[in-house]
Design an enzyme around this catalytic site. Sequence first.
Site, PDB file in Angstrom:
ATOM      1  CE1 TYR A 166     -13.357  -7.525   1.479  1.00 53.94           C
ATOM      2  CE2 TYR A 166     -11.676  -9.101   0.845  1.00 53.94           C
ATOM      3  CZ  TYR A 166     -12.061  -7.988   1.564  1.00 53.94           C
ATOM      4  OH  TYR A 166     -11.159  -7.349   2.373  1.00 53.94           O
ATOM      5  CG  ASP A 190      -9.583  -2.996  -4.197  1.00 55.16           C
ATOM      6  OD1 ASP A 190     -10.386  -3.957  -4.119  1.00 55.16           O
ATOM      7  OD2 ASP A 190      -9.188  -2.377  -3.196  1.00 55.16           O
ATOM      8  NE  ARG A 234      -4.023  -1.968   2.234  1.00 50.08           N
ATOM      9  CZ  ARG A 234      -4.741  -2.317   3.286  1.00 50.08           C
ATOM     10  NH1 ARG A 234      -4.633  -1.630   4.415  1.00 50.08           N
ATOM     11  NH2 ARG A 234      -5.566  -3.335   3.242  1.00 50.08           N
TER      12      ARG A 234
END
Length: 353
Positions: free
Chosen positions: A160, A86, A35
């Site tokens: 997810y 992402d 990140r």
Amino acid sequence: MAPKPADPTQTQARKPLLAVLDGELREPPPMWMMRQAGRYLPEYRQLRQDKGSFLDLVYDTEAAAEVTLQPLKRFPQLDAAILFSDILIVPFAIGQNLTFVTGEGPRLTPPLIAGGLDDLTPYLARLEPVHETARKVKAALEPSKTLIGFAGSPWTVATYMVAGEGSRDQAEARRLAYSDPGKFSELITRIESVTLDFLSAQVDAGIEALQLFDSWAGNLSPAQFERWVIAPTARLVAALRERHPGVPVIGFPKGAGGKLAAYARETGVSAIGLDETVDPLWAAQELPAGLPIQGNLDPLALVAGGEALEGAVERILDALAGRPHIFNLGHGILPDTPIAHVEQLIALVKGAK
């Protein structure tokens, strides 16, 4: 496999990060930060404000390329850029709707706990802007720097997709994997297929190394870990190696703990990323000899800075001095990390006084 000593005639010719991923010892070790392109940088925050939502920023290829390059402009001693994107771009391409709720995180609809894959309409063109970003970054990147691409590992992406959001214990996905392994296996297979093509296209666009993020690997029993983390990762790595024999793959199974050794042996990854909970001394002793290790500074030690940071860095460097090592964090850099502490970290790793 013993580590390869650096060839003095090739030291300047080979990119340091790629050399370590090929098994060489380098001193000082190459480094990048998970990140590293993101919210701790004021230039990122300004660009995000100008562009709007996170997803809009990912899909604006000029802006995404700029975000990818921002950390190297500020910290030129970093050895790699990692593509700004992402992991949930893959379920977005498979057909779920993707939004990012401010202060709450990503949402995927409809959640698959209530439906099946046949209810989704794939839009694989949603992957193409990420490839275009890679092409733009590659054209602008300094030749000595490595360009890293990535995707989520099938298990983490599935958690997810099933729940429609992140969760602390991934209970919905774990329940489905136990109660309907056929349906869950179908989901994993679909994710694998799209992820393989996604990563392969990244390589075609200029990516030089890949990382598989298994951010939610830590809550599985050993048997479930073997089935839903190790096996899909091994299939992906083998397929990528067949398509792109020279491109290394870093595996990052966060929270795997004692299961790391099996992951390292059985997946075929080129290197293994350690999260901050893993003792690097243990890793140096227990992981396969010569396997490059990436990690594993606690992001909160970086927030703290000062003597706490200095001691943490020294322990990692000492523990991993005898094997190929890429210095990194144990997870993503935190938004409240002071820039001065990143500068301190780089100086500590790179040996600047």
